[in-house]
Design an enzyme around this catalytic site. Sequence first.
Site: not given
Length: 159
Positions: A77, A92, A128, A131, A135, A144, A146
């Site tokens: 959007c 990560c 979505h 997360h 950490d 963080r 992610c």
Amino acid sequence: MKNIFLVFLAFALQSCHSQNKTEPKKMEPSVKKTKAEWKAQLSEMEYEVLRNKDTERAFTGEYYNHFEKGKYVCAGCGNDLFTSETKFDSHCGWPSFDQAIKGSVIYKKDVSYGMIRTEVMCAKCEGHLGHVFDDGPKETTGQRFCTNSVSIKFIPATE
């Protein structure tokens, strides 16, 4: 007399505790589309991540190792989500930020795959994003975010 005092204290504490239990109001997303409209707008991978909460493979996303000046917006959007100043290399395999732009995201408890995590979604379309974990860099927020590269788009800063 001591028992009466303890009963009174317990009652007072319970009253204070229950008064502070008000749930924050959930903002309604301002972008609402049908499944067919989202499928027509998004690529297959964008749809799977943003609408079906999928995750792209680590170290494959466009922005995991991207550090230009600018901002990151929702791929669904266009909502402003993160600034390049909050991005850091977490090693990560996904883009990581230590904070979102205030009011740009919403959080939801995620208990999928036998884990307890906090899902991060776009506040405007409920797409979505990924997360958030505790950490991140201790010298900033300790968080963080992610984030799936496919759930965001980069807008370069204008000089």
